[in-house]
Structure formats: structure tokens, C-alpha cells
Write a protein that holds these residues in place. Structure first.
Motif, PDB file in Angstrom:
ATOM      1  N   SER A 119       0.829  -1.207   0.000  1.00 17.83           N
ATOM      2  CA  SER A 119       0.000   0.000   0.000  1.00 17.83           C
ATOM      3  C   SER A 119       0.862   1.255   0.000  1.00 17.83           C
ATOM      4  N   GLY A 120       1.749   1.364  -0.986  1.00 19.21           N
ATOM      5  CA  GLY A 120       2.625   2.525  -1.063  1.00 19.21           C
ATOM      6  C   GLY A 120       3.039   2.798  -2.493  1.00 19.21           C
ATOM      7  N   SER A 121       3.960   3.729  -2.674  1.00 19.82           N
ATOM      8  CA  SER A 121       4.496   4.047  -3.992  1.00 19.82           C
ATOM      9  C   SER A 121       5.453   2.958  -4.437  1.00 19.82           C
ATOM     10  N   ASP A 122       5.851   2.996  -5.714  1.00 20.37           N
ATOM     11  CA  ASP A 122       6.769   1.980  -6.231  1.00 20.37           C
ATOM     12  C   ASP A 122       8.072   1.954  -5.436  1.00 20.37           C
ATOM     13  N   ALA A 123       8.601   3.148  -5.133  1.00 21.11           N
ATOM     14  CA  ALA A 123       9.861   3.208  -4.394  1.00 21.11           C
ATOM     15  C   ALA A 123       9.694   2.627  -2.996  1.00 21.11           C
ATOM     16  N   ALA A 124       8.584   2.961  -2.341  1.00 16.84           N
ATOM     17  CA  ALA A 124       8.354   2.444  -0.999  1.00 16.84           C
ATOM     18  C   ALA A 124       8.138   0.932  -1.017  1.00 16.84           C
ATOM     19  N   ILE A 125       7.470   0.423  -2.056  1.00 17.83           N
ATOM     20  CA  ILE A 125       7.246  -1.025  -2.160  1.00 17.83           C
ATOM     21  C   ILE A 125       8.574  -1.756  -2.323  1.00 17.83           C
ATOM     22  N   ALA A 126       9.423  -1.250  -3.231  1.00 24.49           N
ATOM     23  CA  ALA A 126      10.717  -1.895  -3.454  1.00 24.49           C
ATOM     24  C   ALA A 126      11.559  -1.894  -2.180  1.00 24.49           C
ATOM     25  N   GLN A 127      11.570  -0.774  -1.471  1.00 21.38           N
ATOM     26  CA  GLN A 127      12.338  -0.668  -0.227  1.00 21.38           C
ATOM     27  C   GLN A 127      11.786  -1.620   0.839  1.00 21.38           C
ATOM     28  N   THR A 128      10.468  -1.669   0.962  1.00 21.73           N
ATOM     29  CA  THR A 128       9.851  -2.525   1.974  1.00 21.73           C
ATOM     30  C   THR A 128      10.075  -3.993   1.659  1.00 21.73           C
ATOM     31  N   LEU A 129      10.025  -4.345   0.378  1.00 26.11           N
ATOM     32  CA  LEU A 129      10.259  -5.750   0.003  1.00 26.11           C
ATOM     33  C   LEU A 129      11.636  -6.224   0.456  1.00 26.11           C
ATOM     34  N   GLU A 130      12.628  -5.391   0.263  1.00 25.85           N
ATOM     35  CA  GLU A 130      13.984  -5.785   0.652  1.00 25.85           C
ATOM     36  C   GLU A 130      14.074  -6.028   2.150  1.00 25.85           C
ATOM     37  N   LYS A 131      13.423  -5.185   2.941  1.00 23.96           N
ATOM     38  CA  LYS A 131      13.473  -5.348   4.392  1.00 23.96           C
ATOM     39  C   LYS A 131      12.584  -6.500   4.854  1.00 23.96           C
ATOM     40  N   PHE A 132      11.423  -6.661   4.200  1.00 27.39           N
ATOM     41  CA  PHE A 132      10.468  -7.686   4.627  1.00 27.39           C
ATOM     42  C   PHE A 132      11.000  -9.085   4.327  1.00 27.39           C
ATOM     43  N   LYS A 133      11.793  -9.229   3.256  1.00 23.03           N
ATOM     44  CA  LYS A 133      12.346 -10.548   2.943  1.00 23.03           C
ATOM     45  C   LYS A 133      13.267 -11.049   4.048  1.00 23.03           C
ATOM     46  N   ASP A 134      13.866 -10.135   4.793  1.00 26.00           N
ATOM     47  CA  ASP A 134      14.775 -10.537   5.871  1.00 26.00           C
ATOM     48  C   ASP A 134      14.045 -10.938   7.148  1.00 26.00           C
ATOM     49  N   LEU A 135      12.769 -10.633   7.237  1.00 22.38           N
ATOM     50  CA  LEU A 135      11.973 -11.042   8.391  1.00 22.38           C
ATOM     51  C   LEU A 135      11.399 -12.427   8.125  1.00 22.38           C
TER      52      LEU A 135
ATOM     53  N   ARG B  21      -8.155   1.153   1.815  1.00 20.51           N
ATOM     54  CA  ARG B  21      -8.933  -0.091   1.845  1.00 20.51           C
ATOM     55  C   ARG B  21      -8.015  -1.312   1.857  1.00 20.51           C
ATOM     56  N   MET B  22      -6.868  -1.223   1.184  1.00 19.34           N
ATOM     57  CA  MET B  22      -5.925  -2.332   1.224  1.00 19.34           C
ATOM     58  C   MET B  22      -5.367  -2.503   2.639  1.00 19.34           C
ATOM     59  N   ARG B  23      -5.087  -1.383   3.297  1.00 18.38           N
ATOM     60  CA  ARG B  23      -4.583  -1.468   4.677  1.00 18.38           C
ATOM     61  C   ARG B  23      -5.639  -2.067   5.600  1.00 18.38           C
ATOM     62  N   LEU B  24      -6.899  -1.723   5.366  1.00 18.39           N
ATOM     63  CA  LEU B  24      -7.967  -2.309   6.163  1.00 18.39           C
ATOM     64  C   LEU B  24      -8.053  -3.814   5.941  1.00 18.39           C
ATOM     65  N   LEU B  25      -7.804  -4.252   4.727  1.00 23.12           N
ATOM     66  CA  LEU B  25      -7.764  -5.689   4.447  1.00 23.12           C
ATOM     67  C   LEU B  25      -6.700  -6.375   5.300  1.00 23.12           C
ATOM     68  N   ALA B  26      -5.531  -5.768   5.362  1.00 28.14           N
ATOM     69  CA  ALA B  26      -4.452  -6.352   6.150  1.00 28.14           C
ATOM     70  C   ALA B  26      -4.845  -6.453   7.618  1.00 28.14           C
ATOM     71  N   ILE B  27      -5.496  -5.408   8.121  1.00 24.01           N
ATOM     72  CA  ILE B  27      -5.889  -5.409   9.533  1.00 24.01           C
ATOM     73  C   ILE B  27      -6.903  -6.512   9.814  1.00 24.01           C
ATOM     74  N   THR B  28      -7.863  -6.715   8.895  1.00 26.91           N
ATOM     75  CA  THR B  28      -8.902  -7.723   9.136  1.00 26.91           C
ATOM     76  C   THR B  28      -8.394  -9.146   8.908  1.00 26.91           C
ATOM     77  N   LEU B  29      -7.413  -9.322   8.011  1.00 23.95           N
ATOM     78  CA  LEU B  29      -6.930 -10.680   7.712  1.00 23.95           C
ATOM     79  C   LEU B  29      -5.847 -11.140   8.683  1.00 23.95           C
TER      80      LEU B  29
END
Length: 865
Positions: free
Chosen positions: A23-39, A102-110
């Protein structure tokens, strides 16, 4: 300090996954993916996002998020895709200014208790009641940033601009009024021919260059508009046949033009600027347009400028409401060969009008003071009556661009006149675009125009603005072979049928090319970008109408299939209606199920729907392979839409008897192959080379390759698989696999067939018939296929080709053929014989011609009662 995430725990659930809600811009998604893969790096990664994420290249699974679907539909889709798996860890991106609440709300409910929030800098914290302090500090930080941004923004606002812009938006519509066009100009009996009207103010030298070129005009009227350069004496001395309408005082362009119009006595009026130099054949080309297009109001010439000058005008006028800060009415460059395209209006400097229609409209409205917009206004008023304007490529003029107005007004004054007249026009004729134009003026900081707009009354929006879809720059018309006055067939297609980039194009092109011997054919089709059509089509069609499809990854959520929504275009509806009116075809042939949305536009003709495959049957087969929420959704929509479509047309054509049995009253006209083009060459194939041809844009082809690579390919030894995957195949599957060679679109696939020892068609689902099977047989190739791969073809396993279902059987059959040249040669010879006996296009075209004749007979002799 943000709360650190504990990544040391390993999941106990073997079916656990981690899900990023992007739920972010392309740059934020790419940055988050790199960090999230390490979790929890051992967990499989799933990404929910609007567009395919970079994670797909690293093995991540993608679940599309549809921004125009209901929240519940997206939730159901994600639930369905994750069925049998649990979310061990989830993440969202909290980036300001991104519309993904709405995408963030999906994450909260799931995953309410297993959620991590990343900000735009890559920092993250756990969303959990136990972490309330950190969450509150984050909220405070966001609020403080928002407050600072508001203060900065308030200091940059031009309050005068905002005040007048807001007042113009409110005040104009509050002073509603009905537009009052000028009264009709009396229309005496008009003789056939062309009258030329030339307004001129101190333009003696320009007239001296302009008048000698006007060959073919039946009368010429010069409106001398307050000249003091001796224009009248010059004309009487050197051009005695030219009528002069003299005014002592300068008139506006509209008033001067109307004086000339009132004096004309011919059926067509050409309004010409005195700085236009016409080329030979100018009047004949314009006049011929009125014989081709019913109810034509005006035809405008192709405008050129002296060498070295930018071509500010072309004759192809459009209206682009999405122009931003640019003026929405403009000219665009016509394409080579384009002729007869619908335009917004005819330029007042070089346009031929139907004299009776122009007089009925009252000529040009004198409310547009001095100059500008009056020709736009009269063109739009004509469109509202169903009288179109078109661009005429054959009438050419050189515009010397020595405008009279620029000699008497500064550029700033002219800009002011233009903006004010355009506002008058919008308030009177196109109030639908009033708000968009005010936004444009605000972007340009034009306070003067906004003040003027605030004083203008604005009409109510009109209901008959459909013509605007024709003149937005998304349509181009190209003439082809001459009209032979034979019965006409209009082919309505979602794709250009040449080049032969997929099986349906092969069918359409071969049948159209053969029908050209008996019928006049017109093609209207979608294209991704407007371009000059190939000569292979202009040689067999009387006209080609191209409509640019502005595709979307996010069709609206409706009861209809997504593909139908993607191809339901206002521009196509409008172009089709005009094409029907122009050509009055006897038969309209709708290619592909989704084009059934245009059946009502073709009701004046007998209609045929060509079912290249029964789409809901294809989805039913996919559901039988694997239950999937999205597949079931599309199946249910296709079943309803498709069965209704069959009842909306006069005849349905299927590719096989098997498909025909599903549709009451349908006829089967099978697919075929060009037996002269596709034939054995005698050259030896490359040892152990396997070929698969199928566009990845067609989902069954992707499923086929996935099955083959997963179940069959590992059982083969020392082989090379060649795949021709079609245009932009990476958008559907960026396949990279050892021992596999992937190509995109190939204009001529015959060399690929010649190199292959064996052709495979491992389809697991199929509908229609597979033209690639027929091409391979005509090329004399040994084929190994599943039953789905030869759906509807009634071929003999072990004689024409080898049919296998089990992966081990298919691998064994391919290996045996690769190892035995004798067995392979026997299959190759029989494949060619069967193709010659059953799949020639000439016989198939004869079946289509019989269908046309039966429908024409039905038209001539309708059933009684």
C-alpha cells in the motif's frame, strides 16, 4: 525508536506464509520488500499489490489487488488464493498521499495480531495492543508532519485565484440559461456547385496570390472587411467575375463570413482565409466527401505551413478534456493514408460546408467577438443535429499564416479574446467541460479569464454529447480498395487481423482475404496505438477504422466479465454507429464474444457472432482442474453474458461441431491453414528440438507450458524446448528455465516449424480449435498433444498425431519420436495428407459465403407473421 520485530521464531505451520500488502508508492514497495524478505526469511512470500511487484522475479507469489472492485471482493479473492495456508506475518506500508486505505484495512482484518507497519523510510513497528505507546507516537508524528504541511501549503495559496475560480464554478451554473443560437439565414433555391467566401481586411497582396489558384469554384465572394488598401478597386480591375461584399467598418470574422454566406447561391460553401494557397484538386476532393458520408456538414482540408515553421494546424481537430494546463482544442498530425476521420469542427480558413445546413444553423454566431471559436461553435452545433465533420487528406492548402488579426491586436489581446470566447462557447454548448476548463485556467494562473467566467451564465449539460467520443484523437479512418457496390460486410474485431500474431488473426485474415472476391468489406477494430494499417488489409477492405483502446488494469466491478468491460468503449460505439450509417452494410460480423456488446449498434444489419472459443466452457474446464475464487467469478459472469449474447445476434458461428452443439441455431465453420504458405520444405530438422507455439496472453497456453515444464520436461533427456510466446509475453509470464528458449512475436513461424523435430501441444484446458496444430500438420511435422490440444478437430491418435494425457506417456512418446526418424517421418506424411484433405481455407471460405447468402436471403424475404 521504532519497535523491533522478533524474527528468531520459526513458524510451526508448514503452510504458513508472510504477506506484504503493498500500500505505497513503487519506491516504498521496493524498499519494503527488501526489508520484509529478511523477516522470517524461510517463509514463502506473498505480495498483494495493484501491479506485479519486483518480488515475482525472486519467486514471490502475486495476488492482484483490484482498485475498482468492492472491498469484499478483494477480501474474497485473497481468502481464496490463500486457502489452506495461514498468515504467519503480514505487513502494510503507511505512506502519506497513497490511496490504499482499503488495502490497509484488508491487512488489519486478515491478520490483526500479526501485522507490521512500515513507513516510507523503511522503519517499522508491530501493530499490536501491547505496542500502543509506539503506535501513538507514530500517530503524533504523522499529525505534526501534516500540520506543518498544511501551514506551508496555506502560505503558497493564491487566494485571489482560488476565490475567482470557486466563484466561477458556482455562479455560472446558478445563472442557468438555454443557449439561443443565431436565427437561420434565408435559403433560396441553390444550384449545384461550390461558392467560395473569403473575408479580407487590407489583404490585397494575399488575394493576388490566393485567387488565381481557385480552379473549380463556381462563384467567389470576397467580403471586403473595412479595407483601405484599394482591395475593391483591385478586384474590380483584375477579377471582374469575383463578387465583392463591401463593409466600410471592420466586422468580426463571424459577421463578415455571414455576409458572404447570405450572398451565395450554390449547394456548398467553402470558407477560405485570404492567406491560404490551395493545391490542384482542392475543391474536387472536398466535394467528393459529401457523396461518401451521409448528412455531412463539413469537410476540412489538410493544412501545411511553409518549410521551417511548426505545423500549428493540420485540419485534424480534436478535443482532449484530459489536456491538463494545455488548451483542450487542438490539431494533431494525421497519419499517412488517413482520410475521412471524424473531427471536432472544420477550420474556418479552409472548409467546405453543406450550404443548406450552414444556413439553417444561422451561419457563424456573432456573439464570438472579433475572431476565434466561431467555427468550433458551428461545428458542435452541427454535430448535435447528427451532421458530422471530417478531415479530407486529398484537399491540401499551404497556410502562409499572415493572419489579419495579428496586425491589429497584440498576442496578449488575442489570447484574452480566445479564452473569453472559449468560455462563452463552453457555457452555451459544452457545460459538461466547464469545470475541467476552470481547473485549466487555475493551473495557468489566469485570473482575468476566471473573473470573466464568474459573470457568464452556463447552460444545463446536454444529453447528446456522444459525438465527443469520436473526436478525442483515438480514432483514425483509412480508405482501402474502391467500393465495388457489392453487398457489404462490416467486420467488428477487438484486434487488427494482421500481422498474423495469433490464431484468431490467422482465421480472420484468411477469410477476409477470400471474401474480398465476393463482398465489399469494412473493418473496424481496436488497436493499442494508432498507426498506418498494413497494405495486406487495405488491399482487401474498402475502409479500415481504428479505435485506440485505452486499456486499464482495473476494469470496474460489474456483473459482466472483466474482458467485456475492457472492450466496452464509448469511442468504439460512436465510431461503429457512424460507420454503419456511412456504409449501410448488409452483414455485421462480430469477432470474439466480448464484441457482442456492440450488437445493438449493428441492428440495421444481419449480425453474426463468431465464437472463437466458448469462453465460459474454458473457465469451466479451468475450475475442473482447480477451484479458484477468481476463476469461478469469471465463469459465472461469462456464462450469463455469453448465453445472452447468443440471443442478441442472428447467427452464432463456432469453430467445431462440439462447440456448435452447445448453442441452439449455431453453425460450425471450422478453422484452417494456408496450405501453400505452410508446406514441408524437405530440409532436415534439428535433432532433439521441440517446439511449442502459443501466446502467453491466452491463459490456457501458460497453463500448458507450466504443466509441460513441471511434469514432462524433467523426464526428457538432451532436448531443447523452443517456445514462441507472443507479443509482450513478459507481462503474463517472464519464463526463464534451463534448456528452454523463449521468443516473443514472430512474424513468420515457418522457420521455427522447420527446425523442430517434434511439435507439442500439452494443453490442459481448451476451447475453440487450435490453429497451430493445423499449421504444424500442414508443415508436415510430428505432433504430440493432449486431448485438449486437439479440441474440436476430430483427429486420429497414432495416425495424424500422438495423443497422450499422462505426463510419463507424453514424455515416452516424444522420446520415441526423437529417437526414431522412421516413425517420425510416417506421422509427418500423414499429417500433411490430413491437412490437405480437411483444412484448406478455400473450402472454409465457401462455407462462410453460404452463411452470408443465407442471411441475405433472410433479409430479402423476412418470415411472415
Amino acid at each position: 525508536m521504532l519497535w523491533p520485530v522478533d524474527v528468531r521464531a520459526s513458524p510451526s505451520d508448514l503452510n504458513a506464509v508472510k504477506v506484504l500488502f503493498a500500500s505505497g508508492s513503487d519506491a516504498a514497495i521496493a524498499q519494503t520488500l527488501e526489508k520484509f524478505k529478511d523477516l522470517m526469511p524461510d517463509l514463502p512470500l506473498v505480495v498483494v499489490s495493484e501491479f506485479a511487484p519486483p518480488a515475482r522475479e525472486n519467486g514471490g507469489e502475486w495476488i492482484p489487488y483490484h482498485v475498482r472492485r468492492r472491498w469484499s471482493e478483494n477480501r474474497a479473492l485473497i481468502h481464496g488464493r490463500l486457502r489452506g495456508r495461514s498468515i504467519r506475518l503480514a505487513a502494510v506500508i503507511l505512506e502519506p498521499g497513497t490511496p490504499h486505505r482499503r488495502m490497509r484495512l484488508l491487512a488489519i482484518t486478515l491478520a490483526p495480531l500479526r501485522l507490521i507497519a512500515f513507513n516510507e523510510t523503511g522503519q517499522h513497528f508491530r501493530v499490536h495492543p501491547s505496542n500502543l505507546g509506539v503506535m501513538l507516537r507514530h500517530a503524533w508524528w504523522r499529525a505534526a508532519n501534516l500540520a506543518r504541511a498544511i501551514r506551508r501549503g496555506a502560505g503558497q495559496i493564491n487566494w485571489r485565484l482560488e476565490f475567482w475560480g470557486g466563484l466561477a464554478r458556482i455562479a455560472g451554473p446558478c445563472r442557468l440559461r438555454k443557449s439561443k443560437p443565431p436565427g437561420a439565414i434565408p435559403c433560396p433555391a441553390l444550384a449545384p456547385g461550390i461558392s467560395v467566401v473569403i473575408p479580407s481586411r487590407n489583404g490585397k497582396e494575399l488575394l493576388a496570390a490566393c485567387l488565381p489558384r481557385l480552379e473549380g469554384a463556381d462563384e467567389i465572394i470576397v467580403v471586403d472587411n473595412g479595407s483601405d488598401d484599394g482591395t475593391v478597386a483591385f478586384l474590380r480591375a483584375d477579377y471582374g467575375s469575383v463578387a465583392v461584399e463591401h463593409s466600410r467598418e471592420p466586422l468580426s470574422f463571424a459577421e463578415a463570413a455571414n455576409r458572404g454566406i447570405a450572398q451565395t447561391r450554390r449547394s456548398h460553401i467553402c470558407l477560405l482565409n485570404n492567406d491560404m494557397l490551395v493545391e490542384p484538386g482542392f475543391f474536387a476532393a472536398l466535394r467528393a466527401c459529401f457523396d461518401r458520408v451521409p448528412n455531412l456538414f463539413s469537410a476540412t482540408a489538410q493544412i501545411f505551413f511553409p518549410e521551417g515553421r511548426r505545423r500549428e494546424e493540420t485540419g485534424k481537430t480534436i478535443l482532449d478534456p484530459a489536456s491538463g494546463a494545455d488548451f483542450p482544442v487542438c490539431c494533431i498530425e494525421p497519419l499517412t493514408g488517413e482520410d475521412g476521420t471524424w473531427i471536432l469542427y472544420g477550420s474556418g480558413g479552409c472548409t467546405l460546408y453543406d450550404a443548406a445546413k450552414l444556413r439553417e444553423l444561422g451561419g457563424f454566431d456573432p456573439a464570438y467577438e472579433t475572431a476565434y471559436v466561431e467555427d468550433l461553435d458551428v461545428g458542435v452545433r452541427a454535430w448535435r443535429r447528427g451532421w458530422p465533420s471530417i478531415y479530407c487528406a486529398g484537399a491540401r492548402v499551404l497556410h502562409q499564416h499572415r493572419a489579419t488579426t495579428s496586425r491589429y491586436f497584440t498576442s496578449e489581446q488575442l489570447d484574452r479574446i480566445l479564452e473569453r470566447n472559449f468560455l462563452r462557447f463552453l457555457g452555451r454548448e459544452l457545460p459538461l467541460l466547464w469545470g475541467a476548463n476552470l481547473r485549466r485556467l487555475r493551473l495557468r494562473n489566469n485570473i482575468d479569464a476566471l473573473k470573466f467566467a464568474a459573470k457568464l451564465p452556463v447552460s444545463r449539460p446536454r444529453a447528446n454529447d456522444r459525438f465527443l467520443s469520436l473526436v478525442g484523437g483515438d480514432i483514425a479512418v483509412f480508405p482501402g480498395r474502391p467500393d465495388s457496390r457489392r453487398p457489404k460486410v462490416l467486420v467488428v474485431s477487438p484486434y487488427l487481423p494482421f500481422p498474423l500474431s495469433h490464431g484468431a488473426a490467422v482465421r480472420m485474415y484468411n477469410l477476409i482475404s477470400r471474401a474480398a472476391a465476393y463482398r465489399d468489406q469494412i473493418l473496424i477494430c481496436f488497436v493499442e496505438e494508432l498507426a498506418v494499417p498494413p497494405s495486406e488489409l487495405t488491399e482487401i477492405c474498402c475502409e479500415i477504422v481504428m479505435v485506440r483502446r485505452r486499456g486499464t488494469h482495473a476494469p470496474p466491478s460489474t456483473p459482466r466479465p472483466d474482458t467485456v468491460e475492457e472492450f466496452d468503449s464509448p469511442a468504439f460505439h460512436a465510431a461503429l454507429a457512424e460507420t454503419m450509417d456511412k456504409w449501410k452494410p448488409n452483414i455485421a460480423q462480430l469477432e470474439f464474444t466480448q464484441m457482442a456488446v456492440y450488437a445493438a449498434d449493428c441492428r440495421a444489419a444481419r449480425t453474426i457472432l463468431v465464437e472463437h472459443d466458448i469462453t465460459y466452457d474454458l473457465y469451466a474446464q479451468m475450475l475442473a482442474q482447480k477451484e479458484d475464487w477468481e476463476t469461478r467469478r469469471q465463469y459465472e459472469r461469462w456464462r450469463g453474458f455469453e448465453t445472452r449474447a447468443w440471443r442478441a445476434v442472428d447467427r452464432v458461428v463456432t469453430m467445431s461441431e462440439k462447440d456448435r452443439a452447445l448453442i441452439s441455431g449455431a453453425v460450425a465453420i471450422r478453422n484452417g491453414v494456408d496450405l501453400e504458405r505452410f508446406c514441408p520444405c524437405g530440409d532436415p530438422a534439428e535433432p532433439r528440438r521441440i517446439l511449442f507455439i502459443g501466446s502467453f496472453a491466452h491463459r490456457p497456453n501458460v497453463l500448458a507450458v507450466e504443466f509441460f515444464l513441471r511434469e514432462v520436461f524433467p523426464r526428457l533427456r538432451d532436448v531443447r524446448l523452443h517456445i514462441i510466446a507472443g507479443q509482450r509475453h513478459e507481462r503474463f509470464w517472464d519464463l526463464r528455465h534451463p534448456g528452454v528458449e523463449v521468443e516473443g512475436f514472430v512474424a513468420d513461424v515457418r522457420p521455427a516449424y522447420r527446425r523442430a523435430s517434434v511439435v507439442v501441444a500439452p494443453l490442459v484446458v481448451s476451447a475453440g480449435t487450435n490453429i497451430k496444430i493445423m499449421e504444424a500438420m500442414a508443415m508436415g511435422k510430428a505432433i504430440v498433444s493432449t486431448r485438449a490440444g486437439i479440441h474440436g478437430l476430430d483427429l486420429r491418435s497414432g495416425v495424424d498425431l500422438i495423443v497422450c494425457e499422462a505426463p510419463e506417456e507424453m514424455a515416452a512418446a516424444i522420446s520415441a519420436l526423437l529417437d526414431s526418424a522412421e516413425r517420425r517421418a510416417a506421422l509427418e506424411r500423414q499429417a500433411r495428407r490430413t491437412a490437405e484433405e480437411r483444412f484448406g481455407w478455400d473450402a472454409i471460405a465457401g462455407e462462410q459465403e453460404k452463411l452470408y447468402e443465407s442471411l441475405l436471403t433472410l433479409t430479402q424475404n423476412p418470415p411472415s407473421g
